[in-house]
Enzyme design. Sequence first.
Site, PDB file in Angstrom:
ATOM      1  N   GLU A   1      39.985  41.421  29.846  1.00  0.00           N
ATOM      2  CA  GLU A   1      39.778  40.569  31.024  1.00  0.00           C
ATOM      3  C   GLU A   1      40.574  39.268  30.851  1.00  0.00           C
ATOM      4  OE1 GLU A   1      37.830  37.669  30.986  1.00  0.00           O
ATOM      5  OE2 GLU A   1      36.772  37.758  29.090  1.00  0.00           O
TER       6      GLU A   1
ATOM      7  N   CYS B   1      30.308  32.122  29.573  1.00  0.00           N
ATOM      8  CA  CYS B   1      29.017  32.757  29.792  1.00  0.00           C
ATOM      9  C   CYS B   1      28.719  33.804  28.725  1.00  0.00           C
ATOM     10  CB  CYS B   1      28.931  33.347  31.194  1.00  0.00           C
ATOM     11  SG  CYS B   1      30.340  34.325  31.636  1.00  0.00           S
TER      12      CYS B   1
ATOM     13  N   MET C   1      31.830  44.144  48.926  1.00  0.00           N
ATOM     14  CA  MET C   1      32.826  44.846  48.130  1.00  0.00           C
ATOM     15  C   MET C   1      34.165  44.902  48.871  1.00  0.00           C
ATOM     16  SD  MET C   1      32.836  46.110  45.179  1.00  0.00           S
ATOM     17  CE  MET C   1      31.629  47.175  44.421  1.00  0.00           C
TER      18      MET C   1
ATOM     19  N   GLN D   1      40.222  36.104  32.012  1.00  0.00           N
ATOM     20  CA  GLN D   1      39.696  34.734  32.104  1.00  0.00           C
ATOM     21  C   GLN D   1      39.617  34.021  30.768  1.00  0.00           C
ATOM     22  OE1 GLN D   1      38.001  37.236  33.686  1.00  0.00           O
ATOM     23  NE2 GLN D   1      38.369  36.733  35.832  1.00  0.00           N
TER      24      GLN D   1
ATOM     25  N   ALA E   1      32.265  45.161  56.880  1.00  0.00           N
ATOM     26  CA  ALA E   1      32.610  43.844  56.344  1.00  0.00           C
ATOM     27  C   ALA E   1      31.712  43.475  55.175  1.00  0.00           C
ATOM     28  CB  ALA E   1      32.509  42.802  57.456  1.00  0.00           C
TER      29      ALA E   1
ATOM     30  N   SER F   1      35.962  40.598  24.182  1.00  0.00           N
ATOM     31  CA  SER F   1      35.248  40.385  25.432  1.00  0.00           C
ATOM     32  C   SER F   1      34.372  41.580  25.795  1.00  0.00           C
ATOM     33  CB  SER F   1      36.238  40.165  26.577  1.00  0.00           C
ATOM     34  OG  SER F   1      37.048  39.068  26.296  1.00  0.00           O
TER      35      SER F   1
END
Lengths: 423, 274
Positions: free
Chosen positions: A116, A50, A195, A118, A192, A111
């Site tokens: 990161e 992306c 986050m 990924q 709930a 990045s």
Amino acid sequence: MSIVLIGVNHKTAPVEIRERLAFDDAACAAGLRTLVDGELVREGLIVSTCNRVEILSATANEQIDLGAGRVTEFLDTSGNLPPGFLKDHLYRHTDEEAVRHLFRVASSLDSMVVGEPQVLGQVRHAYSLAVEAGTAGRILNRLVHHTFRVAKRVRTETGIAASAVSISYMAVELGKKIFDSLKGCTVMLIGAGEMAELSAKHLVNAGATRVMIANRTEAAARQLANQIGAATSVPFEQLDEHLHEADLVICSTGAPEYVLTEAYIRKAMSRRRKRPTCLIDISVPRNIDPATGKVPNVYLFDIDDLENVISSNIREREREAERAELIVQSEVMQFQQALRLMDVGPSIGAMREKFQDVARAELAKQRKKLGPLTKEQEAAVESLLMSTVNKIAHPIMDQMRRLYGTSDADAAPAPNDLIDLEE
Amino acid sequence: MRSLLLAVLAAYLIAAIHSILAFVNKRRSLQRVAEWSMAVGFVLHTAVLIDDWAVDGHYPLFGLRETLSFLSWALVGSYALVLYHYRAQAVGALAMPVICILTSAALLISPDPSASAAAFSTTWLFPIHTTLLVFAYAAFFIVFMASVMYLIQERELKVKTFSGFFHRLPALRTMNEISTHAAAVGLTLLTLGLVAGVFWSWSLHGKMWRNDPKEIFAVLTWLLYFVLAMFRSTANWRGRRAAWLGVLGFVLVLCTFLIAPLLGSYHVFGLALK
């Protein structure tokens, strides 16, 4: 052979352009097959995430510009963009620069969030697509494997990814600094929200064994509990029955007042025999009374505290990134050397063969004069000749390897110019 | 044996420098160098102690020089155990420099020729008394270091602005466990060591207690660590307070070691009883 890297990333092109250029797996495979023609572009690989679309290719040394032109054209057509449209957004790196860029990308130095994890997986995936499409050859195979090695070195030798830079991951980092390992830890979510869910998932991945969820509407708590696994919902009214069991509490309700007051926490602390507990309050307005932070063995963090820690972690990562750059620099030099040796390797082989051919031709010419020989004698003559040739050739080849292995190789004549191998 | 002890000091210095660098830079390769040179130093140091024993003919824990050397040897051993059990490398950045100082002090102090170990070697209780106490003090030093690191880390977590220490120090629980276990080991050794001392004094002089400043400090130290252990097990005192007690206990240990002789204790290394 030269390595050319052309592409756009989050720094050079807005998302409107990046999304038009992005390749999914099928498009990537098809694109590689059209792009790599074996002439101008000998090898190819597409990294599409992306934040970046980059094409890595190998071309013959003298065809760098033509090869790069072909890649640019390919990007234009695949993105349905008019020719020249990408001019201001594309960057083009060749050889050493291209190698460095790829190393930096895979090590996550290029990045948006440095460190990161990924991007290495994405490069790995891009490589497997290129292997499937048959467009990763001698050069790219070598380069990509070296890239994986560099990324691993950066990850293990620097702390580039050691500290958390997202709110949801902070709970894990804080938990580890208090409890060392999260194995056996109990987590309580109050509220709930999204986050809380993300944090809980990180905590469970890091080893937390038990998650309790308390929410005003119990259905939502139950639903989240099912999603996380290892989780149970706790009726909101019975919060104080269970609070003392929690090593980590993440509070994110929409309540306008304090859900956990100091008295409440003090009671829970004496029930849990003063074992340390970490309270994380990510709700605004705050749901945990700031005064609880003063209770011994209670570590309270509100959203501002977390943001502060994150910005200090980002600075820490940037310091580590400087060390990573040094690793990348030395690895680029190593790779360049390996590449030069790889280029010179076939020439050296060809040269050795050429010498041997000359010797065989001479033997054939003089063979008659030797008269009839037994099989053993014939073999002895041949082996004598070959070992003489090889022994004479050996120091020359060694010298060549040494010469082309250094960075002065550009000044040296190409092996093919030293001896006419085509003759 | 001085030259071999010099080699030991060199190995410890290399280990100390690499431990500190590993702490600052968080590099595993540096830590490996530190651990290897520490191991080499430890083996050589053991050889030095055995050789001293053989050459001097008495247990190598008598004069001040020998005590310092023995203590630094015991500290290296204790730190190695901590490293093995908890992988708490940060301890090394603090422990190794101290070990270096002790070893160099042992090198600088010349052996006391007038010291006669004869009176002490008559009974095996004396070496047991001293050995147990040296190991107890090494354990208390570990408690002290773990407590200091605990206090720093705990402060970082409370103040919530994390400095470089935050990323380099072990977790609170780890340091808490180190100091709890080391304090328990230290207390046991101290108890046995004191009992051995009392019996030794009794067998030699027929007196169990001589009101000596060192004896008083030792008993105070024992009391403090006993209180610490009690409080920890009943969980009334955890974390910060227990850590402060660990620091205080070490101050008492230092008093026993350094101040008691100044107060006229007969309990001085290498001096025969008057």
